[in-house]
Motif scaffolding. Structure first.
Motif, mmCIF file in Angstrom:
data_model
loop_
_atom_site.group_PDB
_atom_site.id
_atom_site.type_symbol
_atom_site.label_atom_id
_atom_site.label_comp_id
_atom_site.label_asym_id
_atom_site.label_seq_id
_atom_site.Cartn_x
_atom_site.Cartn_y
_atom_site.Cartn_z
ATOM 1 N N ASN A 165 41.022 3.813 5.108
ATOM 2 C CA ASN A 165 39.853 3.179 5.510
ATOM 3 C C ASN A 165 38.805 4.117 5.927
ATOM 4 O O ASN A 165 37.636 3.823 5.974
ATOM 5 C CB ASN A 165 39.814 1.601 6.114
ATOM 6 C CG ASN A 165 40.673 2.055 7.558
ATOM 7 O OD1 ASN A 165 41.733 2.139 7.723
ATOM 8 N ND2 ASN A 165 39.999 1.955 8.527
ATOM 9 N N HIS A 232 47.197 0.319 3.735
ATOM 10 C CA HIS A 232 47.262 -0.964 4.688
ATOM 11 C C HIS A 232 48.661 -1.511 4.413
ATOM 12 O O HIS A 232 49.294 -1.880 3.373
ATOM 13 C CB HIS A 232 46.362 -2.020 4.260
ATOM 14 C CG HIS A 232 44.936 -1.342 4.270
ATOM 15 N ND1 HIS A 232 44.156 -0.568 3.211
ATOM 16 C CD2 HIS A 232 44.021 -1.484 5.495
ATOM 17 C CE1 HIS A 232 43.102 -0.097 3.875
ATOM 18 N NE2 HIS A 232 42.777 -0.741 5.096
ATOM 19 N N HIS A 240 47.152 -4.154 13.778
ATOM 20 C CA HIS A 240 46.585 -4.642 12.805
ATOM 21 C C HIS A 240 47.441 -5.911 11.915
ATOM 22 O O HIS A 240 46.569 -6.743 11.221
ATOM 23 C CB HIS A 240 46.467 -3.474 11.681
ATOM 24 C CG HIS A 240 45.306 -2.444 12.034
ATOM 25 N ND1 HIS A 240 43.995 -2.880 12.365
ATOM 26 C CD2 HIS A 240 45.256 -1.077 12.214
ATOM 27 C CE1 HIS A 240 43.343 -2.027 12.549
ATOM 28 N NE2 HIS A 240 44.273 -0.910 12.684
ATOM 29 N N SER A 243 48.838 -7.132 6.104
ATOM 30 C CA SER A 243 47.684 -7.107 5.208
ATOM 31 C C SER A 243 48.004 -8.226 4.154
ATOM 32 O O SER A 243 48.822 -8.101 3.205
ATOM 33 C CB SER A 243 47.478 -5.949 4.416
ATOM 34 O OG SER A 243 46.686 -5.832 3.535
ATOM 35 N N HIS A 266 48.042 2.994 8.897
ATOM 36 C CA HIS A 266 47.064 2.100 9.504
ATOM 37 C C HIS A 266 47.448 1.441 10.796
ATOM 38 O O HIS A 266 46.574 1.694 11.675
ATOM 39 C CB HIS A 266 46.998 0.675 8.519
ATOM 40 C CG HIS A 266 45.609 0.003 8.645
ATOM 41 N ND1 HIS A 266 44.482 0.566 8.937
ATOM 42 C CD2 HIS A 266 45.382 -1.279 8.681
ATOM 43 C CE1 HIS A 266 43.429 -0.351 8.965
ATOM 44 N NE2 HIS A 266 44.285 -1.706 9.137
#
Length: 338
Positions: A165, A232, A240, A243, A266
């Protein structure tokens, strides 16, 4: 063998391309200069000469043969002095025994990234995979300067990245790395291993070009091990977390068509998660600030620390070993084809 000859000008080189007959040389110099690249072996010789000075240098070399050893020399400012020299090959059929390394999220901390890279380089892997967030901002050339400085020990090792990202639209990413197709997602085969290098920063829903490409490849290609790589994670017990779209769209595809291993980043830690016969690895300890594990009972193994994962392929099975930057073994596991 790769080495840097003292010259007063910092130089660092990355070689990319999973194509079977070409590579791209990308290198950085601490000042704007003109350079000359020579690539050769007993049956081949070519040169690329620059007309304009720059700090960032990019040259594609084609008409190469896979599994053949090539040497390269780089000279700058019309000097006879060799500033960088080394050797490389394109490992299409590397044999029954070889190793490759995987790490991710190297952004934001040059000194730690340098330490991770030096530890990886000691293992002399055949190629290195990066799970994304290579730099903090793709648009900032200072960040790319730090990347080249850190990866100087990879001068004779193919580097195979995916987009994180923090690379976003990946303009500089696509300039510095040579990858097939649209360069956003691609596949790479090394012997019995098929790598599916995806981009979870752009559309991968069932109507997208990327999904259709992936499904077609899974249906048509066979390999002893099929390995998906993207940024991800489908499953994560870090900050996080899971996903949702990866889990609901890509995981059913992986399970249906026999993907064996999934490599992501990630979350800035290490996690090994087993789900429906597939091993999912989160390896985001390449340099960025670390994230904790919210539920230690969730992953099969986990580690909050900077690290990388070395994979050893040996005649039909894979062994994964997670090392910290002091070369301590954090986790090890065996994989057999599904």
């Amino acid at each position: 063998m790769f080495f840097l000859v003292a010259s007063g000008v910092l130089m660092a080189l990355i070689i990319t391309s999973p194509a079977s007959d070409s590579v791209q040389f990308s290198w950085y110099t601490g000042e704007s200069i003109r350079c000359e690249l020579e690539v050769y072996n007993d049956d081949f010789s070519t040169q690329a000469t620059e007309s304009n000075p720059s700090k960032f240098h990019v040259h594609n070399i084609g008409e190469l043969k896979p599994d053949s050893n090539y040497h390269y020399l780089i000279r700058c400012n019309s000097s006879d002095e060799i500033m960088i020299e080394g050797s490389f090959s394109i490992p299409l059929n590397p044999g029954d025994e070889f190793e490759f390394a995987v790490y991710g999220d190297s952004r934001s901390n040059l000194s730690v990234h340098e330490k991770v890279v030096k530890t990886i380089a000691k293992k002399e892997p055949l190629f290195v995979i990066h799970t994304g967030d290579i730099v903090y901002s793709d648009n900032r050339l200072n960040d790319w300067e730090d990347f080249f400085k850190a990866t100087e020990p990879f001068g004779s090792t193919l580097f195979l990245p995916v987009i994180g990202n923090h690379e976003k639209e990946a303009r500089n990413y696509k300039a510095f790395f040579a990858l097939p197709g649209n360069e956003s997602y691609y596949s790479y085969r090394a012997g019995d291993l098929l790598f599916l290098m995806l981009n979870t920063n752009e559309r991968f829903d069932r109507y997208s070009k990327q999904y259709k490409w992936l499904k077609s490849l899974l249906k048509s290609e066979t390999a002893k091990f099929t390995i998906a790589v993207f940024h991800h994670p489908a499953f994560s017990y870090g900050s996080h977390g899971d996903s949702f779209f990866v889990k609901t769209i890509l995981v059913p595809l992986f399970e249906k068509y026999g993907v064996d291993l999934v490599l992501t980043g990630h979350d800035h830690n290490y996690q090994r998660i087993e789900h429906n016969g597939i091993t999912y690895i989160v390896t985001g300890g390449g340099g960025a600030s670390l994230y904790g594990i919210k539920d230690l009972s969730g992953p099969t193994a986990s580690f909050k620390g900077h690290h990388f994962v070395l994979f050893e392929y040996d005649s039909g099975y894979l062994k994964g070993i997670c090392y910290d930057t002091n070369e301590n073994v954090i986790d090890s596991f065996d994989l057999f084809p599904r």
